[in-house]
Design a protein around this motif. Structure first.
Motif, PDB file in Angstrom:
ATOM      1  N   PRO A 187      28.374 -31.733  42.759  1.00 23.26           N
ATOM      2  CA  PRO A 187      27.500 -30.648  42.193  1.00 23.26           C
ATOM      3  C   PRO A 187      26.035 -30.565  42.974  1.00 23.26           C
ATOM      4  CG  PRO A 187      28.267 -31.861  40.385  1.00 23.26           C
ATOM      5  CD  PRO A 187      28.995 -32.518  41.549  1.00 23.26           C
ATOM      6  N   LEU A 188      25.706 -31.694  43.364  1.00 24.61           N
ATOM      7  CA  LEU A 188      24.531 -31.787  44.148  1.00 24.61           C
ATOM      8  C   LEU A 188      24.927 -31.106  45.773  1.00 24.61           C
ATOM      9  CD1 LEU A 188      23.460 -35.351  43.444  1.00 24.61           C
ATOM     10  CD2 LEU A 188      22.310 -33.102  42.607  1.00 24.61           C
ATOM     11  N   LEU A 189      26.097 -31.638  46.224  1.00 24.16           N
ATOM     12  CA  LEU A 189      26.600 -30.838  47.615  1.00 24.16           C
ATOM     13  C   LEU A 189      26.319 -29.263  47.414  1.00 24.16           C
ATOM     14  CD1 LEU A 189      29.135 -33.637  48.966  1.00 24.16           C
ATOM     15  CD2 LEU A 189      26.574 -33.208  49.470  1.00 24.16           C
ATOM     16  N   SER A 190      27.013 -28.854  46.304  1.00 31.59           N
ATOM     17  CA  SER A 190      27.197 -27.342  46.032  1.00 31.59           C
ATOM     18  C   SER A 190      25.952 -26.595  45.983  1.00 31.59           C
ATOM     19  CB  SER A 190      28.473 -27.170  45.095  1.00 31.59           C
ATOM     20  OG  SER A 190      27.535 -27.422  43.858  1.00 31.59           O
ATOM     21  N   ALA A 191      24.855 -27.198  45.440  1.00 30.01           N
ATOM     22  CA  ALA A 191      23.742 -26.668  45.548  1.00 30.01           C
ATOM     23  C   ALA A 191      23.154 -26.339  46.623  1.00 30.01           C
ATOM     24  CB  ALA A 191      22.736 -27.242  44.301  1.00 30.01           C
ATOM     25  N   GLU A 215      33.505 -29.597  42.531  1.00 28.76           N
ATOM     26  CA  GLU A 215      33.325 -30.254  41.039  1.00 28.76           C
ATOM     27  C   GLU A 215      34.213 -30.930  41.136  1.00 28.76           C
ATOM     28  OE1 GLU A 215      32.069 -30.631  37.281  1.00 28.76           O
ATOM     29  OE2 GLU A 215      31.174 -29.693  39.022  1.00 28.76           O
ATOM     30  N   PHE A 216      35.421 -31.367  41.653  1.00 29.08           N
ATOM     31  CA  PHE A 216      36.549 -32.327  41.672  1.00 29.08           C
ATOM     32  C   PHE A 216      35.589 -33.698  42.020  1.00 29.08           C
ATOM     33  CE2 PHE A 216      39.584 -35.085  43.527  1.00 29.08           C
ATOM     34  CZ  PHE A 216      40.759 -34.623  42.566  1.00 29.08           C
ATOM     35  N   VAL A 267      40.705 -29.806  36.364  1.00 29.89           N
ATOM     36  CA  VAL A 267      41.048 -28.365  36.875  1.00 29.89           C
ATOM     37  C   VAL A 267      40.432 -27.556  35.904  1.00 29.89           C
ATOM     38  CG1 VAL A 267      42.707 -26.820  36.957  1.00 29.89           C
ATOM     39  CG2 VAL A 267      42.961 -29.057  37.959  1.00 29.89           C
ATOM     40  N   LEU A 268      40.624 -27.815  34.604  1.00 26.07           N
ATOM     41  CA  LEU A 268      39.716 -26.597  33.544  1.00 26.07           C
ATOM     42  C   LEU A 268      38.294 -26.618  34.028  1.00 26.07           C
ATOM     43  CD1 LEU A 268      41.477 -27.463  30.443  1.00 26.07           C
ATOM     44  CD2 LEU A 268      41.615 -25.471  31.934  1.00 26.07           C
ATOM     45  N   SER A 269      37.699 -27.772  34.404  1.00 28.82           N
ATOM     46  CA  SER A 269      36.144 -27.660  34.547  1.00 28.82           C
ATOM     47  C   SER A 269      35.828 -27.268  35.873  1.00 28.82           C
ATOM     48  CB  SER A 269      35.662 -29.092  34.576  1.00 28.82           C
ATOM     49  OG  SER A 269      35.675 -29.726  33.355  1.00 28.82           O
ATOM     50  N   MET A 270      36.887 -27.204  36.779  1.00 28.38           N
ATOM     51  CA  MET A 270      36.697 -26.404  38.351  1.00 28.38           C
ATOM     52  C   MET A 270      36.803 -25.008  38.014  1.00 28.38           C
ATOM     53  SD  MET A 270      38.761 -29.437  40.436  1.00 28.38           S
ATOM     54  CE  MET A 270      38.751 -28.324  41.895  1.00 28.38           C
ATOM     55  N   VAL A 271      38.008 -24.681  37.443  1.00 33.09           N
ATOM     56  CA  VAL A 271      37.874 -23.152  37.021  1.00 33.09           C
ATOM     57  C   VAL A 271      36.924 -22.408  36.468  1.00 33.09           C
ATOM     58  CG1 VAL A 271      39.155 -21.356  36.513  1.00 33.09           C
ATOM     59  CG2 VAL A 271      40.398 -23.325  37.451  1.00 33.09           C
ATOM     60  N   LEU A 272      36.348 -23.070  35.397  1.00 37.77           N
ATOM     61  CA  LEU A 272      35.313 -22.454  34.480  1.00 37.77           C
ATOM     62  C   LEU A 272      33.951 -22.419  35.324  1.00 37.77           C
ATOM     63  CD1 LEU A 272      35.785 -24.070  31.037  1.00 37.77           C
ATOM     64  CD2 LEU A 272      36.060 -21.780  31.651  1.00 37.77           C
ATOM     65  N   LEU A 273      33.855 -23.600  36.236  1.00 37.04           N
ATOM     66  CA  LEU A 273      32.468 -23.643  36.873  1.00 37.04           C
ATOM     67  C   LEU A 273      32.484 -22.792  38.012  1.00 37.04           C
ATOM     68  CD1 LEU A 273      29.864 -25.146  36.562  1.00 37.04           C
ATOM     69  CD2 LEU A 273      30.558 -26.829  38.247  1.00 37.04           C
ATOM     70  N   ALA A 274      33.680 -22.453  38.649  1.00 39.42           N
ATOM     71  CA  ALA A 274      33.718 -21.469  39.851  1.00 39.42           C
ATOM     72  C   ALA A 274      33.423 -20.077  39.263  1.00 39.42           C
ATOM     73  CB  ALA A 274      35.187 -21.715  40.535  1.00 39.42           C
ATOM     74  N   VAL A 275      34.190 -19.915  38.240  1.00 42.64           N
ATOM     75  CA  VAL A 275      34.098 -18.240  37.617  1.00 42.64           C
ATOM     76  C   VAL A 275      32.405 -18.137  37.084  1.00 42.64           C
ATOM     77  CG1 VAL A 275      34.634 -17.035  35.535  1.00 42.64           C
ATOM     78  CG2 VAL A 275      36.102 -18.252  36.864  1.00 42.64           C
ATOM     79  N   ILE A 276      31.736 -19.216  36.220  1.00 42.01           N
ATOM     80  CA  ILE A 276      30.352 -19.003  36.044  1.00 42.01           C
ATOM     81  C   ILE A 276      29.452 -18.790  37.069  1.00 42.01           C
ATOM     82  CG2 ILE A 276      28.742 -20.180  34.847  1.00 42.01           C
ATOM     83  CD1 ILE A 276      30.610 -21.474  32.908  1.00 42.01           C
ATOM     84  N   MET A 277      29.708 -19.642  38.198  1.00 41.72           N
ATOM     85  CA  MET A 277      28.764 -19.472  39.249  1.00 41.72           C
ATOM     86  C   MET A 277      29.136 -18.302  40.120  1.00 41.72           C
ATOM     87  SD  MET A 277      26.789 -21.883  39.468  1.00 41.72           S
ATOM     88  CE  MET A 277      26.466 -23.756  39.013  1.00 41.72           C
ATOM     89  N   SER A 278      30.099 -17.917  40.403  1.00 41.00           N
ATOM     90  CA  SER A 278      30.499 -16.631  40.959  1.00 41.00           C
ATOM     91  C   SER A 278      29.879 -15.502  40.324  1.00 41.00           C
ATOM     92  CB  SER A 278      31.965 -16.500  41.231  1.00 41.00           C
ATOM     93  OG  SER A 278      32.436 -17.409  41.882  1.00 41.00           O
ATOM     94  N   VAL A 279      30.111 -15.559  39.022  1.00 42.08           N
ATOM     95  CA  VAL A 279      29.468 -14.134  38.399  1.00 42.08           C
ATOM     96  C   VAL A 279      28.008 -14.413  38.296  1.00 42.08           C
ATOM     97  CG1 VAL A 279      29.438 -13.362  35.746  1.00 42.08           C
ATOM     98  CG2 VAL A 279      31.620 -14.165  36.934  1.00 42.08           C
ATOM     99  N   GLY A 280      27.444 -15.680  37.901  1.00 37.22           N
ATOM    100  CA  GLY A 280      26.140 -15.694  37.767  1.00 37.22           C
ATOM    101  C   GLY A 280      25.225 -15.252  39.057  1.00 37.22           C
ATOM    102  N   LEU A 281      25.703 -15.976  40.186  1.00 36.83           N
ATOM    103  CA  LEU A 281      25.001 -15.731  41.685  1.00 36.83           C
ATOM    104  C   LEU A 281      25.359 -14.264  41.924  1.00 36.83           C
ATOM    105  CD1 LEU A 281      26.136 -18.620  43.405  1.00 36.83           C
ATOM    106  CD2 LEU A 281      23.896 -18.327  42.589  1.00 36.83           C
TER     107      LEU A 281
END
Length: 345
Positions: A246-250, A239-240, A206-220
């Motif tokens: 990760p490959l599918l989300s890219a 990310e779950f 859950v922590l990894s999912m939240v961090l990655l969602a925030v980073i990707m949203s801000v970065g994009l």
């Protein structure tokens, strides 16, 4: 009398093997139900963990703490539905449209490039290859049936998790009673270790999912990629699923970058590559310092094997099942058999 004893000595192992084979066949037939039950157990662990935190820091006892957690979750879901979900759904609908546009632009780009005729499938150049109306209607019907089945599965998982979270001791004690009395204390310890391992793994994911969602949203968003919020949420959700997620989300993010320019798609691909390397080598190791971790080879093998055997449901449950298997093997085989045998020498 000796003949009867000899016959019993032979028949008992044979009956045990036959029972195990029959049980294994039954579990194989009911594999989908078993996997959904496992997802219900995971959700029940989440609910009990949250309720336990409420009990620890407040005077609210169980089951009132569990009720408070469920009400809080419903409030969050309803509030998110009112404030965020319409925007996310709108972005996802736009994402579908834009991905189709990006796909057409990509095909046009490849068609105009050298050797483009060998890269573009003939299907896109042949309007007659489009599916007939009857086939489209059949696909819509199948989609409706599948959607109804998914809803039924979600309800099954939700009610199962609720019942398990309300009275976990009843089900745990019932499972322990299947073990001979001499091994019940050890069984209780192993079950506790399994629950702790799953709890740690869930916290880490859950922590990894939240961090990655925030980073990707801000970065994009900073990169000027359309529908950055939807892409970030999609990345966090996928990310779950280790390795494959990760490959599918890219893919949709790169296509969205292509709607801006081919170079933007390259930049998005590089951004995803860098963030995924950061996630794999920094974020996940830091998060897993105090949570359950799995060796990458075991994670990849579990995801691929479960995906081949049971499809998407197998992919979802592959990693937590691997966590359970590793804990059980460590507790019952490495500690109780190998280590004890070595200590007795």
């Amino acid at each position: 009398m000796s003949n009867q004893s000899e016959l019993k000595r032979v028949l008992v192992p044979l009956a045990t093997v036959a029972l195990l084979i029959a049980l294994g066949g039954l579990l194989w037939v009911l594999a989908e139900v078993v996997l959904m039950l496992f997802l219900g157990i995971l959700l029940a662990i989440v609910l009990r963990f949250a309720a336990g935190s409420v009990e620890k820091y407040t005077p609210i006892p169980h089951p009132w703490s569990l009720g408070l957690v469920i009400v809080a979750l419903l409030v969050v879901v309803v509030t998110s539905g009112i404030l965020l979900v319409p925007e996310v759904i709108a972005q996802f609908e736009e994402l579908v449209v834009q991905v189709q546009i990006a796909n057409e632009q990509l095909l046009e780009f490849l068609d105009g490039a050298p050797f483009g005729d060998d890269l573009v499938p003939d299907f896109f150049d042949n309007p007659a290859g489009l599916p007939p109306v009857r086939r489209v209607l059949g696909n819509l019907t199948n989609t409706f049936v599948q959607g109804f089945g998914i809803l039924a599965n979600v309800l099954f998982i939700s009610f199962t998790s609720l019942f398990l979270a309300v009275s976990p001791n009843r089900y745990r004690d019932g499972l322990i009673r299947l073990v001979p009395p001499s091994g019940r204390q050890r069984a209780r310890e192993v079950i506790s270790h399994v629950i702790s391992g799953l709890k740690s793994w869930l916290v880490g994911r859950v922590l990894s999912m939240v961090l990655l969602a925030v980073i990707m949203s801000v970065g994009l968003t900073l990169m000027g990629v359309p529908l950055a919020l939807a892409l970030g949420v999609l990345t966090g959700l996928l990310e779950f699923i280790p390795v494959v997620g990760p490959l599918l989300s890219a893919v949709p993010a790169i296509l969205m970058g292509f709607t801006v320019s081919p170079m933007k798609a390259v930049y998005v691909a590089l951004f995803y590559l860098i963030i995924q390397q950061l996630e794999g080598n920094v974020i996940t190791p830091v998060v897993q310092m105090k949570t359950a971790s799995l060796p990458p080879v075991i994670t990849l093998t579990a995801v691929v094997a479960m995906g081949i055997l049971f499809g998407p449901l197998g992919v979802l449950t592959a990693t937590p099942l691997a966590v359970v298997i590793l804990i059980v093997v460590k507790e019952l085989y490495i500690d109780d058999v190998l280590e004890r045998r070595h200590a007795s020498r």
